[in-house]
Write an enzyme that holds these catalytic residues in place. Structure first.
Site, PDB file in Angstrom:
ATOM      1  N   HIS A 176       0.819  -1.212   0.000  1.00  0.00           N
ATOM      2  CA  HIS A 176       0.000   0.000   0.000  1.00  0.00           C
ATOM      3  C   HIS A 176       0.847   1.254   0.000  1.00  0.00           C
ATOM      4  O   HIS A 176       0.601   2.204  -0.710  1.00  0.00           O
ATOM      5  CB  HIS A 176      -0.845   0.044   1.281  1.00  0.00           C
ATOM      6  CG  HIS A 176      -2.039  -0.824   1.204  1.00  0.00           C
ATOM      7  ND1 HIS A 176      -2.615  -1.379   2.304  1.00  0.00           N
ATOM      8  CD2 HIS A 176      -2.764  -1.206   0.163  1.00  0.00           C
ATOM      9  CE1 HIS A 176      -3.652  -2.089   1.941  1.00  0.00           C
ATOM     10  NE2 HIS A 176      -3.765  -2.000   0.639  1.00  0.00           N
ATOM     11  N   ARG A 189      -4.121   1.748 -15.917  1.00  0.00           N
ATOM     12  CA  ARG A 189      -3.999   0.424 -15.307  1.00  0.00           C
ATOM     13  C   ARG A 189      -5.180   0.221 -14.362  1.00  0.00           C
ATOM     14  O   ARG A 189      -5.129   0.632 -13.205  1.00  0.00           O
ATOM     15  CB  ARG A 189      -2.676   0.307 -14.547  1.00  0.00           C
ATOM     16  CG  ARG A 189      -1.431   0.237 -15.435  1.00  0.00           C
ATOM     17  CD  ARG A 189      -0.186   0.054 -14.580  1.00  0.00           C
ATOM     18  NE  ARG A 189       0.978  -0.373 -15.340  1.00  0.00           N
ATOM     19  CZ  ARG A 189       1.951   0.441 -15.753  1.00  0.00           C
ATOM     20  NH1 ARG A 189       1.886   1.729 -15.496  1.00  0.00           N
ATOM     21  NH2 ARG A 189       2.975  -0.031 -16.424  1.00  0.00           N
ATOM     22  N   ARG A 191      -7.128  -0.391 -19.870  1.00  0.00           N
ATOM     23  CA  ARG A 191      -6.722  -1.784 -20.036  1.00  0.00           C
ATOM     24  C   ARG A 191      -7.600  -2.672 -19.169  1.00  0.00           C
ATOM     25  O   ARG A 191      -7.861  -2.350 -18.007  1.00  0.00           O
ATOM     26  CB  ARG A 191      -5.253  -1.939 -19.627  1.00  0.00           C
ATOM     27  CG  ARG A 191      -4.759  -3.361 -19.783  1.00  0.00           C
ATOM     28  CD  ARG A 191      -3.275  -3.445 -19.608  1.00  0.00           C
ATOM     29  NE  ARG A 191      -2.876  -3.246 -18.230  1.00  0.00           N
ATOM     30  CZ  ARG A 191      -1.607  -3.203 -17.837  1.00  0.00           C
ATOM     31  NH1 ARG A 191      -0.631  -3.310 -18.720  1.00  0.00           N
ATOM     32  NH2 ARG A 191      -1.310  -3.031 -16.573  1.00  0.00           N
ATOM     33  N   GLU A 229       3.084  -7.900 -25.729  1.00  0.00           N
ATOM     34  CA  GLU A 229       4.020  -7.981 -24.600  1.00  0.00           C
ATOM     35  C   GLU A 229       4.486  -9.407 -24.333  1.00  0.00           C
ATOM     36  O   GLU A 229       5.248  -9.654 -23.415  1.00  0.00           O
ATOM     37  CB  GLU A 229       3.416  -7.345 -23.344  1.00  0.00           C
ATOM     38  CG  GLU A 229       2.081  -7.888 -22.906  1.00  0.00           C
ATOM     39  CD  GLU A 229       1.527  -7.173 -21.669  1.00  0.00           C
ATOM     40  OE1 GLU A 229       2.278  -6.495 -20.954  1.00  0.00           O
ATOM     41  OE2 GLU A 229       0.318  -7.320 -21.411  1.00  0.00           O
ATOM     42  N   ASN A 278       7.736  -3.509 -20.877  1.00  0.00           N
ATOM     43  CA  ASN A 278       8.188  -4.042 -19.580  1.00  0.00           C
ATOM     44  C   ASN A 278       8.137  -5.564 -19.592  1.00  0.00           C
ATOM     45  O   ASN A 278       9.109  -6.237 -19.251  1.00  0.00           O
ATOM     46  CB  ASN A 278       7.302  -3.526 -18.437  1.00  0.00           C
ATOM     47  CG  ASN A 278       7.276  -2.015 -18.354  1.00  0.00           C
ATOM     48  OD1 ASN A 278       8.186  -1.358 -18.838  1.00  0.00           O
ATOM     49  ND2 ASN A 278       6.235  -1.473 -17.751  1.00  0.00           N
ATOM     50  N   ASP A 279       6.984  -6.075 -19.975  1.00  0.00           N
ATOM     51  CA  ASP A 279       6.857  -7.530 -20.017  1.00  0.00           C
ATOM     52  C   ASP A 279       7.573  -8.114 -21.222  1.00  0.00           C
ATOM     53  O   ASP A 279       8.184  -9.174 -21.120  1.00  0.00           O
ATOM     54  CB  ASP A 279       5.374  -7.932 -20.030  1.00  0.00           C
ATOM     55  CG  ASP A 279       4.801  -7.915 -18.632  1.00  0.00           C
ATOM     56  OD1 ASP A 279       5.475  -8.455 -17.731  1.00  0.00           O
ATOM     57  OD2 ASP A 279       3.712  -7.353 -18.432  1.00  0.00           O
ATOM     58  N   ARG A 285      11.255  -9.445 -14.198  1.00  0.00           N
ATOM     59  CA  ARG A 285      11.367  -7.999 -14.032  1.00  0.00           C
ATOM     60  C   ARG A 285      11.424  -7.563 -12.577  1.00  0.00           C
ATOM     61  O   ARG A 285      11.773  -6.427 -12.273  1.00  0.00           O
ATOM     62  CB  ARG A 285      10.225  -7.283 -14.780  1.00  0.00           C
ATOM     63  CG  ARG A 285       8.845  -7.567 -14.249  1.00  0.00           C
ATOM     64  CD  ARG A 285       7.766  -7.084 -15.210  1.00  0.00           C
ATOM     65  NE  ARG A 285       7.179  -5.811 -14.833  1.00  0.00           N
ATOM     66  CZ  ARG A 285       6.071  -5.311 -15.378  1.00  0.00           C
ATOM     67  NH1 ARG A 285       5.448  -5.953 -16.339  1.00  0.00           N
ATOM     68  NH2 ARG A 285       5.598  -4.168 -14.985  1.00  0.00           N
ATOM     69  N   CYS A 332       3.758   1.544 -24.348  1.00  0.00           N
ATOM     70  CA  CYS A 332       3.401   2.092 -23.037  1.00  0.00           C
ATOM     71  C   CYS A 332       4.250   1.541 -21.904  1.00  0.00           C
ATOM     72  O   CYS A 332       3.928   1.724 -20.738  1.00  0.00           O
ATOM     73  CB  CYS A 332       1.924   1.878 -22.751  1.00  0.00           C
ATOM     74  SG  CYS A 332       1.431   0.152 -22.775  1.00  0.00           S
TER      75      CYS A 332
HETATM   76  C1  PEP Z   1       4.244  -3.470 -19.847  1.00  0.00           C
HETATM   77  O1  PEP Z   1       4.268  -4.674 -19.591  1.00  0.00           O
HETATM   78  O2  PEP Z   1       5.131  -2.880 -20.490  1.00  0.00           O
HETATM   79  C2  PEP Z   1       3.125  -2.622 -19.394  1.00  0.00           C
HETATM   80  C3  PEP Z   1       2.972  -1.404 -19.836  1.00  0.00           C
HETATM   81  O3  PEP Z   1       2.263  -3.106 -18.482  1.00  0.00           O
HETATM   82  P1  PEP Z   1       2.606  -3.456 -16.956  1.00  0.00           P
HETATM   83  O4  PEP Z   1       3.884  -2.758 -16.608  1.00  0.00           O
HETATM   84  O5  PEP Z   1       1.440  -2.980 -16.172  1.00  0.00           O
HETATM   85  O6  PEP Z   1       2.738  -4.947 -16.972  1.00  0.00           O
HETATM   86 MG    MG Z   2       2.562  -5.778 -18.940  1.00  0.00          MG
END
Ligand code: PEP
Ligand code: MG
Length: 593
Positions: A197, A304, A340, A438, A461-462, A472, A509
């Site tokens: 939190h 998100r 999303r 992703e 990111n993923d 990650r 993103c």
């Molecule tokens: C990503 O995976 O790049 C993404 C934008 O979503 P999240 O970081 O919420 O997995």
């Molecule tokens: Mg992601």
């Protein structure tokens, strides 16, 4: 290998909680009272003891309300609801009544408190779910506060230095409000993760935060100088003058930059040779809305939706979701808002929907969960559609798609929800639907996926973690996590090529889009928009306004021939330096140099 270095100049590695850097003075917030050492004691005057306990409850209640009010303009009502959870736990029907029951057996109030709190904490701590384990710290915090009142030694008012870095073994949301406004520059928690939190709140408030700093001898660091690097999840104790200066420069630069960059707010993101690059923001908390608007975002590229779900204590109803989504959509109207669908699993769990797996990132995540639970997906989609009535700026984005079968199933459900809300009298057009790229499998099916949707958005990111097989969230392999790895760059370029071959726009993103140096390459690849956190948006805009698209394309072509990630990093830095653009290089992208 860091043990024993104590409080000398040392670096401690935790996990990033909230981005940003801070240099300041450590203030350790020790638990005000130690419940564990309270002995049992039999009393005869039960009424007097109950009176003492009642006074303690009232004291803590008043403190909670005051803290909540203090944070009122920084947090949205929903985030402040965390304090209501505390207040609820104090209620007669909850913790409060259990303690009262024990007191009535002849146990003194402090002993009864210890007994009941310990039981609850043990129960929570045994839970496998990280989110639920967090509840244990809430109960503990409440217990300590009550004990402090019972012992009539409330935490003496600390004098907070100007640049306070607040440290606690277990930071709690309530502790954030203790430091007077303007004095708090950083947060460090020995326990907890980016899921806690307190990390969610810290991000909403824009305070650099490091979580999970398990090696820090926190009881010995009070009053020392410290650096908090929230980008990398690192803390330096007693930093050398050189290091201090270096970070002070980062902090000052960030400050100057954001001041100087305010001027860019109403200017378009356009290159020297006239190429327009739309910059969008990623959001999740209400605080993001204000920041995004102050910084001239052109839309929301990623909302998100799991964030409001994570803050809640149960699945929000359709009506509750509708209200939350409506708030987002109207705040940005007429700009588009890309919502999303719920992306839980992996490291994002809901206390009321625990998922236990050995490999959560390869497990039941994102669309896999919501397709198995169409009721969750339908309720969410209906809420989004209804929220968009009269605004019509909604776009829906589907996470973790690995193939066309999942996409088709999701599209079917969206059409069903659309039919339902229209039957119920909601007049809303079918929103544009997009798919996230992703998962490596999706990279190779970009064309097939693109044919069935209106837009694509790359989750770098993923995608980086799955392409490189680097978790990650695992600090041990963090050095291997690199979105400028040649394999990642190749994948990104292929996605843009294939999306455009189908005539579909493609955005990105992930965090990479907010790295000004990487953004140059993404623009050169042909991404139609970049979506990033509001903090980085002005920096990316500054960078892209200083460069020619043709130059960026030359640079990309050169980098795409390099097979060594280190050389890619250094060539990119060097090229930007030669263009006089070194100023905006992100500490995150300079890191692997
Ligand atoms: C990503 O995976 O790049 C993404 C934008 O979503 P999240 O970081 O919420 O997995
Ligand atoms: Mg992601």
């Amino acid at each position: 290998g860091r043990q024993g270095k104590g409080i000398q100049e040392a670096k401690f590695v935790g996990v990033p909680g909230s981005p940003g850097a801070a240099v300041g003075t450590a203030v350790v917030m020790l638990p005000p009272a130690d419940l564990d050492v309270v002995p049992d004691k039999t009393i005869t005057d039960i009424t007097a003891e109950l009176g003492l306990f009642k006074t303690a409850i009232e004291g803590v209640r008043a403190d909670m309300r005051a803290l909540s009010a203090k944070l009122a303009n920084q947090l949205r009502p929903e985030e402040r609801a965390l304090f209501d959870v505390y207040l609820m736990m104090l209620d007669d029907a909850s913790l409060g009544s259990e303690i009262t029951t024990v007191i009535k057996t002849g146990q003194w109030a402090q002993g009864a408190l210890r007994q009941v709190v310990t039981e609850h904490v043990n129960r929570f701590e045994l839970m496998d779910d990280a989110y639920l384990r967090e509840r244990a710290s809430d109960v503990k915090d409440l217990g300590r506060r009550l004990l402090a009142y019972l012992q009539e030694e409330r935490q003496q008012t600390l004098v907070y230095p100007d640049n306070t870095i607040l440290i606690s073994e277990e930071l709690t949301p309530a502790m954030l409000g203790e430091v007077p406004e303007g004095k708090l520059v950083g947060l460090v928690s020995v326990l907890g993760s980016g899921n806690s939190h307190v990390a969610i709140l810290a991000r909403a408030m824009g305070i650099p935060t490091v979580m999970g700093l398990v090696d820090l001898p926190y009881s010995k660091v009070d009053g020392i100088q410290m650096i908090v690097d929230g980008y990398h999840g690192e803390v330096y104790t007693n930093p050398s003058d050189v290091l201090r200066k270096q970070f002070a420069e980062v902090v000052e630069e960030e400050k100057q930059l954001s001041l100087g960059l305010d001027a860019l707010r109403d200017l378009p993101c356009v290159t020297l040779d006239g190429h327009r690059m739309p910059l969008w923001v990623n959001t999740g908390l209400l605080a993001d809305v204000a920041r995004a608007q102050k910084r001239g975002a052109e839309g929301v590229g990623l909302y998100r939706t799991e964030v409001p779900f994570m803050i809640n204590q149960r699945f929000p109803s359709e009506k509750e979701q509708l209200a939350i989504y409506r708030e987002q959509l109207s705040a940005f109207h007429p700009q588009p808002v890309t919502m999303r669908s719920l992306d839980i699993g992996g490291d994002k769990s809901l206390s009321y929907f625990p998922i236990k797996e050995d490999n959560p990132f390869l497990g039941w995540r994102g669309i896999r969960v919501t397709l198995d639970h169409p009721e969750i997906f339908l309720v969410q989609t209906r809420a989004m559609l209804k929220a968009s009535e009269g605004l019509n700026n909604l776009r829906i984005l589907l996470p973790m798609i690995s193939g066309t079968h999942e996409l088709e199933e999701a599209l079917h459900l969206i059409h069903r929800a659309w039919g339902e809300v229209r039957d119920e009298g909601t007049d809303v057009p079918m929103p544009p639907i997009g798919v996230m790229i992703e998962i490596p499998a999706a990279v190779y099916q970009t064309k097939e996926l693109a044919r069935q949707v209106d837009f694509l958005s790359v989750g770098s990111n993923d995608l980086t973690q799955y392409l490189l097989a680097v978790d990650r969230n695992n600090p041990r392999v963090a050095d291997l996590y690199d979105y400028l790895h040649p394999a990642v760059l190749q994948a990104l370029q292929n996605v843009v090529r294939d999306a455009h071959a189908e005539g579909k726009p493609v955005s990105i993103c992930g965090e990479m889009a907010g790295d000004p140096a990487a953004a140059v390459l993404l623009m050169a690849m042909g991404f139609d928009s970049l979506s990033m956190n509001a903090t980085n948006l002005p920096k990316v805009k500054w960078m892209l306004r200083q460069i020619n698209l043709s130059k960026a394309k030359e640079l990309l072509a050169e980098l795409m021939t390099i097979d060594n990630p280190q050389v890619i990093h250094s060539s990119l830095q060097l090229a930007l330096k030669n263009l006089g653009l070194a100023r905006m290089i992100n500490p995150a992208s300079a890191k692997t140099l």
